[in-house]
Write a protein that holds these residues in place. Sequence first.
Motif, mmCIF file in Angstrom:
data_model
loop_
_atom_site.group_PDB
_atom_site.id
_atom_site.type_symbol
_atom_site.label_atom_id
_atom_site.label_comp_id
_atom_site.label_asym_id
_atom_site.label_seq_id
_atom_site.Cartn_x
_atom_site.Cartn_y
_atom_site.Cartn_z
ATOM 1 N N TYR A 110 -3.479 -4.382 -4.109
ATOM 2 C CA TYR A 110 -3.745 -4.575 -2.524
ATOM 3 C C TYR A 110 -2.517 -5.791 -2.451
ATOM 4 N N ALA A 111 -1.732 -5.523 -1.326
ATOM 5 C CA ALA A 111 -0.780 -6.796 -0.880
ATOM 6 C C ALA A 111 -1.396 -7.971 -0.689
ATOM 7 N N THR A 112 -0.940 -9.135 -1.092
ATOM 8 C CA THR A 112 -1.257 -10.358 -1.082
ATOM 9 C C THR A 112 -1.747 -10.616 0.621
ATOM 10 N N SER A 113 -0.885 -10.199 1.468
ATOM 11 C CA SER A 113 -1.248 -10.328 2.915
ATOM 12 C C SER A 113 -2.482 -9.843 3.446
ATOM 13 N N GLY A 114 -2.702 -8.748 2.723
ATOM 14 C CA GLY A 114 -3.911 -7.945 3.331
ATOM 15 C C GLY A 114 -3.318 -6.815 3.887
ATOM 16 N N ASN A 115 -2.275 -6.474 4.296
ATOM 17 C CA ASN A 115 -1.714 -5.613 5.371
ATOM 18 C C ASN A 115 -1.554 -3.875 4.543
ATOM 19 N N TYR A 116 -1.296 -4.034 3.312
ATOM 20 C CA TYR A 116 -0.860 -2.812 2.790
ATOM 21 C C TYR A 116 -1.894 -2.582 1.308
ATOM 22 N N VAL A 117 -1.936 -1.217 1.044
ATOM 23 C CA VAL A 117 -2.392 -0.807 -0.374
ATOM 24 C C VAL A 117 -1.788 0.039 -0.911
ATOM 25 N N ALA A 118 -1.600 0.408 -2.229
ATOM 26 C CA ALA A 118 -0.919 1.289 -2.998
ATOM 27 C C ALA A 118 -1.834 1.852 -4.064
ATOM 28 N N CYS A 119 -1.454 3.088 -4.292
ATOM 29 C CA CYS A 119 -2.092 3.805 -5.423
ATOM 30 C C CYS A 119 -1.055 4.902 -5.958
ATOM 31 N N GLY A 120 -1.633 5.405 -7.227
ATOM 32 C CA GLY A 120 -0.969 6.255 -7.944
ATOM 33 C C GLY A 120 -1.697 6.891 -9.136
ATOM 34 N N GLY A 121 -1.181 7.626 -9.840
ATOM 35 C CA GLY A 121 -1.774 8.100 -11.143
ATOM 36 C C GLY A 121 -1.014 9.434 -11.523
ATOM 37 N N MET A 122 -1.732 10.390 -11.750
ATOM 38 C CA MET A 122 -1.160 11.580 -12.435
ATOM 39 C C MET A 122 -0.398 12.475 -11.636
ATOM 40 N N ASP A 123 -0.493 11.944 -10.182
ATOM 41 C CA ASP A 123 0.500 12.800 -9.322
ATOM 42 C C ASP A 123 2.105 12.383 -9.624
ATOM 43 N N ASN A 124 2.342 11.401 -10.476
ATOM 44 C CA ASN A 124 3.375 10.966 -10.634
ATOM 45 C C ASN A 124 4.033 10.375 -9.385
ATOM 46 N N MET A 125 3.530 9.545 -8.645
ATOM 47 C CA MET A 125 3.964 9.161 -7.224
ATOM 48 C C MET A 125 2.952 7.741 -6.994
ATOM 49 N N CYS A 126 3.811 6.930 -6.257
ATOM 50 C CA CYS A 126 3.015 5.881 -5.811
ATOM 51 C C CYS A 126 3.206 5.964 -4.221
ATOM 52 N N THR A 127 1.965 5.923 -3.702
ATOM 53 C CA THR A 127 1.746 6.013 -2.463
ATOM 54 C C THR A 127 1.382 4.757 -1.569
ATOM 55 N N VAL A 128 1.990 4.437 -0.524
ATOM 56 C CA VAL A 128 1.695 3.108 0.060
ATOM 57 C C VAL A 128 1.159 3.323 1.429
ATOM 58 N N TYR A 129 -0.041 2.766 1.751
ATOM 59 C CA TYR A 129 -0.860 2.619 2.961
ATOM 60 C C TYR A 129 -1.003 1.637 3.734
ATOM 61 N N ASP A 130 -0.743 1.576 5.130
ATOM 62 C CA ASP A 130 -0.670 0.389 6.229
ATOM 63 C C ASP A 130 -2.224 0.585 6.619
ATOM 64 N N LEU A 131 -2.851 -0.594 6.436
ATOM 65 C CA LEU A 131 -4.162 -0.771 6.557
ATOM 66 C C LEU A 131 -4.420 -0.996 8.468
ATOM 67 N N ASN A 132 -3.202 -1.523 8.882
ATOM 68 C CA ASN A 132 -3.471 -1.712 10.177
ATOM 69 C C ASN A 132 -3.211 -0.728 11.060
ATOM 70 N N ASN A 133 -2.730 0.466 10.642
ATOM 71 C CA ASN A 133 -2.372 1.549 11.326
ATOM 72 C C ASN A 133 -3.078 2.946 10.827
ATOM 73 N N ARG A 134 -3.473 3.654 12.091
ATOM 74 C CA ARG A 134 -4.354 4.849 11.373
ATOM 75 C C ARG A 134 -3.419 6.174 11.707
#
Length: 347
Positions: A110-134
């Motif tokens: 979770y970004a400190t600002s609360g604007n973004y989250v990121a995740c990843g795992g066995m997909d060998n990738m880091c995906t970043v999401y903008d929580l303020n945009n849908r």
Amino acid sequence: MPPKVDPETAELRKELEQLYEKLKEEQKKVADATLESVCSGVADAPKVRLTTKRLMKGHINKVNSVHYSGDSKHCVTGSLDGKLIIWDTHTGNKVQVIPLRSAWVMSVAYATSGNYVACGGMDNMCTVYDLNNRDSSGAAKIIRELAGYEGFLSSCRFLEDKKILTGSGDMKICQWDLETGRKTVDFMAHNGDVVSISLSPDGNTYVTGSVDKTCRLWDIREQNPKQTFFGHESDVNCVCYHPSGNAFVTGSEDKSARMFDIRSDQQIALYEPPNKSSGFTSCGLSKSGRFLLCGSDDNNVHIWDTLKNQHNGVLSGHENRITSLSVAPNGVGIATCSWDQHVRVWG
């Protein structure tokens, strides 16, 4: 059968072991006191009495990772059910549910600002999401998919909204610029999977833990480790910087937790539970640094008084191994998640 090792490699390994033993001897010479002896005059810490304030149900498979936002109110969890959930830990309500393209999530940030989250795992990738945009489906919008790993993504931490640090199963650490989606730093960090990353309080350095049994201290601007710390006898599953910035704690598969002092360049405390039966998967420190909390394979969170090296008790409630633990930045709450599919907030 174990793979055959050629004579040259065997000789190099032997030489490395000898250097390691020599290093340990030199460290012992300057270790003139233990943390317990120096702190013998300090009063015993009170018994920690934390209870489950929120039992948050929503995932339908193992929950592998949890991380607090900078506001100490929201947290994000990632589960093998293919969902990220943003929680309000004060109410226990879900704020957002984000469907993932891959269910094999192992790490969230979770970004400190609360604007973004990121995740990843066995997909060998880091995906970043903008929580303020849908996006069109109403879920948080993907702003970056960071590919290029030859191993699973084991850990990620935001340096700031537009910069992220990742560790992976290909032994590498990468820094990414999220505006361009490009790596700014990419290097081999360990001799085994990088498993855990913890940023220093000032954000200028970070510590990594690895299955190669070592921890390393890095400067954000450099690609060579400033220090390497030995001591664990098995995988280092988790690292956590001390609030002072002068030390860090670890939890390991070897059924122990430890504290390493950066200034003296060595281990200064070994923490073991009364019944040494399970490895530690995750760790965190109270805001003062006085209490160490470690999530374990035995379904409990173990607590120690770091200064007196006394086991202070356990937090019980989860019904399967605890996979991740995050302490709220303000020190008021602790979030844990487990293979029992639940997330608990303790306070």
